[in-house]
Design an enzyme around this catalytic site. Structure first.
Site, PDB file in Angstrom:
ATOM      1  NE  ARG A 223       3.808   6.662   1.544  1.00  0.00           N
ATOM      2  CZ  ARG A 223       4.103   5.449   1.993  1.00  0.00           C
ATOM      3  NH1 ARG A 223       4.675   4.562   1.202  1.00  0.00           N
ATOM      4  NH2 ARG A 223       3.829   5.131   3.230  1.00  0.00           N
TER       5      ARG A 223
ATOM      6  CD  GLU B 253      10.272  -7.043   6.567  1.00  0.00           C
ATOM      7  OE1 GLU B 253      10.357  -8.112   7.201  1.00  0.00           O
ATOM      8  OE2 GLU B 253      10.143  -5.925   7.117  1.00  0.00           O
TER       9      GLU B 253
ATOM     10  CG  HIS C  55       4.861  -1.776  10.574  1.00  0.00           C
ATOM     11  ND1 HIS C  55       6.198  -2.062  10.574  1.00  0.00           N
ATOM     12  CD2 HIS C  55       4.690  -0.777   9.659  1.00  0.00           C
ATOM     13  CE1 HIS C  55       6.821  -1.244   9.726  1.00  0.00           C
ATOM     14  NE2 HIS C  55       5.921  -0.468   9.148  1.00  0.00           N
TER      15      HIS C  55
ATOM     16  CG  ASN D   7       8.167  -1.909   0.649  1.00  0.00           C
ATOM     17  OD1 ASN D   7       7.562  -1.983   1.719  1.00  0.00           O
ATOM     18  ND2 ASN D   7       8.807  -0.814   0.270  1.00  0.00           N
TER      19      ASN D   7
ATOM     20  NE  ARG E 287       9.889   6.347   8.735  1.00  0.00           N
ATOM     21  CZ  ARG E 287       8.949   6.126   7.810  1.00  0.00           C
ATOM     22  NH1 ARG E 287       9.059   5.087   6.995  1.00  0.00           N
ATOM     23  NH2 ARG E 287       7.909   6.934   7.711  1.00  0.00           N
TER      24      ARG E 287
ATOM     25  CG  HIS F  36      10.836  -1.952   4.916  1.00  0.00           C
ATOM     26  ND1 HIS F  36       9.469  -1.895   4.789  1.00  0.00           N
ATOM     27  CD2 HIS F  36      11.113  -3.084   5.598  1.00  0.00           C
ATOM     28  CE1 HIS F  36       8.945  -2.954   5.389  1.00  0.00           C
ATOM     29  NE2 HIS F  36       9.918  -3.697   5.887  1.00  0.00           N
ATOM     30  CG  LEU F  37      11.599   2.537  -0.812  1.00  0.00           C
ATOM     31  CD1 LEU F  37      10.250   3.158  -1.097  1.00  0.00           C
ATOM     32  CD2 LEU F  37      12.558   2.780  -1.958  1.00  0.00           C
ATOM     33  CB  SER F  38      12.216   4.608   5.235  1.00  0.00           C
ATOM     34  OG  SER F  38      11.243   3.717   5.741  1.00  0.00           O
TER      35      SER F  38
ATOM     36  CE1 TYR G   8       8.739   5.221   3.213  1.00  0.00           C
ATOM     37  CE2 TYR G   8       7.117   6.985   3.057  1.00  0.00           C
ATOM     38  CZ  TYR G   8       7.609   5.875   3.696  1.00  0.00           C
ATOM     39  OH  TYR G   8       6.986   5.406   4.829  1.00  0.00           O
TER      40      TYR G   8
ATOM     41  CG  ASP H 256      -0.614 -17.042   8.688  1.00  0.00           C
ATOM     42  OD1 ASP H 256       0.440 -17.089   9.354  1.00  0.00           O
ATOM     43  OD2 ASP H 256      -1.744 -17.136   9.192  1.00  0.00           O
TER      44      ASP H 256
ATOM     45  CB  ALA I 251       1.468   0.499   6.839  1.00  0.00           C
TER      46      ALA I 251
ATOM     47  NE  ARG J 272       6.699   4.769   9.932  1.00  0.00           N
ATOM     48  CZ  ARG J 272       5.632   4.863   9.137  1.00  0.00           C
ATOM     49  NH1 ARG J 272       5.330   3.883   8.323  1.00  0.00           N
ATOM     50  NH2 ARG J 272       4.879   5.950   9.140  1.00  0.00           N
TER      51      ARG J 272
ATOM     52  N   PRO K 181       0.784  -1.224   0.000  1.00  0.00           N
ATOM     53  CG  PRO K 181      -0.150  -1.116   2.125  1.00  0.00           C
ATOM     54  CD  PRO K 181       0.514  -2.060   1.170  1.00  0.00           C
ATOM     55  CG  ASN K 182      -0.243   4.309   1.272  1.00  0.00           C
ATOM     56  OD1 ASN K 182      -1.208   4.876   0.770  1.00  0.00           O
ATOM     57  ND2 ASN K 182      -0.301   3.725   2.456  1.00  0.00           N
TER      58      ASN K 182
HETATM   59  C1  DQA Z   1       7.978   1.283   3.994  1.00  0.00           C
HETATM   60  C2  DQA Z   1       8.024   1.508   5.505  1.00  0.00           C
HETATM   61  C3  DQA Z   1       6.645   1.309   6.114  1.00  0.00           C
HETATM   62  O1  DQA Z   1       6.699   1.551   7.518  1.00  0.00           O
HETATM   63  C4  DQA Z   1       5.660   2.270   5.506  1.00  0.00           C
HETATM   64  O2  DQA Z   1       4.378   2.056   6.037  1.00  0.00           O
HETATM   65  C5  DQA Z   1       5.649   2.221   4.026  1.00  0.00           C
HETATM   66  C6  DQA Z   1       6.924   2.139   3.322  1.00  0.00           C
HETATM   67  C7  DQA Z   1       9.341   1.588   3.333  1.00  0.00           C
HETATM   68  O3  DQA Z   1       9.519   1.165   2.193  1.00  0.00           O
HETATM   69  O4  DQA Z   1      10.187   2.260   3.923  1.00  0.00           O
HETATM   70  O5  DQA Z   1       4.614   2.309   3.392  1.00  0.00           O
HETATM   71  O6  DQA Z   1       7.680  -0.086   3.746  1.00  0.00           O
END
Ligand code: DQA
Length: 147
Positions: free
Chosen positions: A17, A97, A79, A73, A106, A99-101, A22, A86, A76, A110, A9-10
């Protein structure tokens, strides 16, 4: 080898964003760069993105026989989604797994990943490089590369 590159998502809004967190690279550019990197390493990428938990589960199921590895990725959902955890556990191919950040530096919520325990690795805090590193790990883990 075949790699499913799954974004949650997002992440469709990358580029606009929270660029301070990011970066300014769009998802289209990120996918192009990751696909090119994978190709150099001899891997084929299928990239998918969804804002919906159930659809991400369906995508993992649908590609489970095709994919030799998954770069995921979960946004959210990382978390708190036990359903995604599953689904990752249900798929035989190793998942990394990403993550960009740097999620470890943070907000406290997170720092928790319910996905991590069922993954073969975790790359975070390096923007696009997190994805490229994940691809490299999957290539190293692929059966053909094992001694
Ligand atoms: C994220 C980190 C997550 O906490 C956040 O909700 C995202 C992006 C990252 O790529 O850093 O949507 O997965």
């Amino acid at each position: 080898m075949n790699i499913l590159l799954l974004n949650g998502p997002n992440l469709n809004l990358l580029g606009e964003r929270e660029p301070d967190v990011y970066g300014t690279m769009t998802l289209v550019r990120l996918v192009k760069a990751a696909t090119a990197h994978a190709k150099k390493k001899g891997a084929v990428v299928r990239a998918r993105q969804s804002n919906h938990e159930g659809e991400l589960i369906d995508l993992l199921h649908a590609h489970r026989k095709w994919a030799d590895g998954v770069v995921f990725n979960p946004g959210a959902y990382t978390h708190y989604s036990y359903a995604l955890r599953d689904a990752v556990a249900a798929v035989a191919a190793p998942t990394i797994e990403v993550h960009l950040s740097d999620v470890t530096k943070r907000e406290p919520f997170r720092r928790v990943s319910v996905i991590e325990p069922v993954c073969a690795g975790r790359c975070y805090g390096k923007g696009l490089r997190s994805y490229l590193d994940a691809i490299e790990i999957l290539v190293l883990l692929s059966p053909g590369r094992r001694p």
